[in-house]
Design a protein around this motif. Sequence first.
Motif, PDB file in Angstrom:
ATOM      1  N   ASP A   1      -9.187  -0.086 -11.583  1.00 55.82           N
ATOM      2  CA  ASP A   1      -9.777   0.041 -10.242  1.00 55.82           C
ATOM      3  C   ASP A   1      -8.998   0.994  -9.337  1.00 55.82           C
ATOM      4  OD1 ASP A   1     -11.774  -1.805 -10.848  1.00 55.82           O
ATOM      5  OD2 ASP A   1     -10.438  -3.487 -10.412  1.00 55.82           O
TER       6      ASP A   1
ATOM      7  N   LYS B   1      -8.019   4.062  -7.497  1.00 56.29           N
ATOM      8  CA  LYS B   1      -8.792   5.253  -7.152  1.00 56.29           C
ATOM      9  C   LYS B   1      -8.382   5.735  -5.774  1.00 56.29           C
ATOM     10  CE  LYS B   1     -13.337   5.363  -6.305  1.00 56.29           C
ATOM     11  NZ  LYS B   1     -14.054   4.168  -6.132  1.00 56.29           N
ATOM     12  N   TRP B   2      -8.263   7.045  -5.611  1.00 57.16           N
ATOM     13  CA  TRP B   2      -7.944   7.611  -4.296  1.00 57.16           C
ATOM     14  C   TRP B   2      -9.143   7.404  -3.376  1.00 57.16           C
ATOM     15  CZ3 TRP B   2      -4.098   8.743  -1.317  1.00 57.16           C
ATOM     16  CH2 TRP B   2      -4.305   9.521  -0.173  1.00 57.16           C
ATOM     17  N   ASN B   3      -8.889   6.891  -2.205  1.00 56.70           N
ATOM     18  CA  ASN B   3      -9.948   6.667  -1.230  1.00 56.70           C
ATOM     19  C   ASN B   3      -9.773   7.695  -0.114  1.00 56.70           C
ATOM     20  OD1 ASN B   3     -11.435   5.761   1.022  1.00 56.70           O
ATOM     21  ND2 ASN B   3     -11.421   3.650   0.250  1.00 56.70           N
ATOM     22  N   GLU B   4     -10.622   8.717  -0.180  1.00 55.25           N
ATOM     23  CA  GLU B   4     -10.508   9.850   0.748  1.00 55.25           C
ATOM     24  C   GLU B   4     -10.599   9.370   2.203  1.00 55.25           C
ATOM     25  OE1 GLU B   4     -10.209  13.128  -0.676  1.00 55.25           O
ATOM     26  OE2 GLU B   4      -9.443  13.398   1.376  1.00 55.25           O
ATOM     27  N   GLU B   5     -11.517   8.444   2.414  1.00 57.63           N
ATOM     28  CA  GLU B   5     -11.789   7.989   3.772  1.00 57.63           C
ATOM     29  C   GLU B   5     -10.585   7.264   4.388  1.00 57.63           C
ATOM     30  OE1 GLU B   5     -15.116   5.024   5.507  1.00 57.63           O
ATOM     31  OE2 GLU B   5     -15.782   6.369   3.891  1.00 57.63           O
ATOM     32  N   ARG B   6      -9.967   6.376   3.580  1.00 58.65           N
ATOM     33  CA  ARG B   6      -8.823   5.615   4.078  1.00 58.65           C
ATOM     34  C   ARG B   6      -7.541   6.442   4.048  1.00 58.65           C
ATOM     35  NH1 ARG B   6      -6.552   0.833   2.339  1.00 58.65           N
ATOM     36  NH2 ARG B   6      -6.743   1.424   0.155  1.00 58.65           N
TER      37      ARG B   6
ATOM     38  N   TYR C   1      -4.699   4.936  -1.751  1.00 56.37           N
ATOM     39  CA  TYR C   1      -5.282   4.495  -3.016  1.00 56.37           C
ATOM     40  C   TYR C   1      -5.879   3.095  -2.857  1.00 56.37           C
ATOM     41  CZ  TYR C   1      -3.259   8.338  -5.664  1.00 56.37           C
ATOM     42  OH  TYR C   1      -2.953   9.586  -6.148  1.00 56.37           O
ATOM     43  N   ASP C   2      -7.083   2.908  -3.414  1.00 59.37           N
ATOM     44  CA  ASP C   2      -7.587   1.543  -3.590  1.00 59.37           C
ATOM     45  C   ASP C   2      -7.014   1.037  -4.913  1.00 59.37           C
ATOM     46  OD1 ASP C   2      -9.124   1.709  -1.305  1.00 59.37           O
ATOM     47  OD2 ASP C   2     -10.918   2.413  -2.376  1.00 59.37           O
TER      48      ASP C   2
ATOM     49  N   GLN D   1       0.830  -1.209   0.000  1.00 58.46           N
ATOM     50  CA  GLN D   1       0.000   0.000   0.000  1.00 58.46           C
ATOM     51  C   GLN D   1       0.867   1.263   0.000  1.00 58.46           C
ATOM     52  OE1 GLN D   1      -3.747   0.238   0.298  1.00 58.46           O
ATOM     53  NE2 GLN D   1      -2.981   2.147  -0.590  1.00 58.46           N
TER      54      GLN D   1
END
Lengths: 328, 93
Positions: free
Chosen positions: A263, A265-270, A273-274, A242
């Motif tokens: 797939d 994509k930036w994951n704002e919550e985490r 990046y996913d 990661q």
Amino acid sequence: MYTTELDKSPAGQPVTIEDPELLAKFEARVAADDFIEPKDWMPEAYRRTLVRQISQHAHSEIVGMLPEGNWLTRAPSLKRKAILLAKIQDEGGHGLYLYCAAETLGTSREEMIDALHSGKAKYSTIFNYPTLNWADIGAIGWLVDGAAIMNQVPLQRTSYGPYARAMVRICKEESFHQRQGYDLLLEMVNGTPEQKAMAQDALNRWWWPALMMFGPPDENSPNTAQSLRWRIKRETNDELRQKFVDATVPQADLLGLSVPDPDLKWNEERGHYDFGEIDWAEFYAVVKGQGPVAQERMSERRAAWDDGAWVRDAADAHAAKHAARAAA
Amino acid sequence: MSDWQLWEVFIRTKGGLDHRHAGSIHAADAEMALRHARDTYTRRMEGVSVWVVRSADIVASDPGEAGELFEPAESKIYRHPTFYQLPEAVNHM
């Protein structure tokens, strides 16, 4: 370069019964971040794990010279050729630091080289992919050495002293490897459309194998818990993977190249990046020696060793002659 | 062919400093050991002088006996300058 531990089937391991008092002392030292040195008492499983991991790491450095050596005579300029030659020489040096660290655990250089040449020993899966165009040399520096750095930085604090010290030396040199690769790609993406396409092609082929370098996912990595407890490993495969994705995606953006993962994509919550599912079937096939150029790598490696036999023989004869003269 | 003998490498990074252990190498003789030490450990100007010593010639203390070996120094705290509490006026001494 780096390889995470590859062949670790706990089922096949001999079980050693250790003295509980010595074991408790050892565990306490390691838990307190003390370093273990060659002559210190250590559990057999600790010794075995380290011999396997350090020797696989050393083999990866040595085999890592082959895909790059492939391009030495076709480097596009004298500058790039000199840089590539220096990098390859570093990889050889890294292999030597690591072989010496492994030897402090009671294995010999000869045993390790034999294990590599007979196919018994593993090395990083990444080197069983071909280097098809010049941009691959840039992608290897940027991605493969970049992944290696992610893996190796925490290993500077690994609990076995000689391994940790080898890692300190290697990390100092590794940054040059990654930066020269990125620099090479920068030049290509700012060149002709064909050159930029070559850079994109290289990223397309090296992205997924680079992610695989961190090893199997944590749930399929049975010895991770023990290696973490013994401070052989400091972070899990997935944590490091990661980190690598998070660091590398913006670097790809800056090059104007796209990462081959729909797939991603930036994951704002985490705050991370996913990314998409890795093809683990491919990974395990390559571990088993089914990589596209696995056979070629090993036959080249064995040929290099055999072709150098006369040099080793001559050195032996020279040393024997001088020793005899000195004795006379 | 069995392995060449093992040598320990010590490097002086610049004039005025001690030689420090850098690592080890294998070599058939002393001359080759120096060359291998240079190629392996000084690719970036890390040294101005190299020593190589046969690893087999090094005599080492037993880490298992480190406690007893170094214990005599443990109780001699008066060997440290901080043992002595001097009057404020001269305590920078």
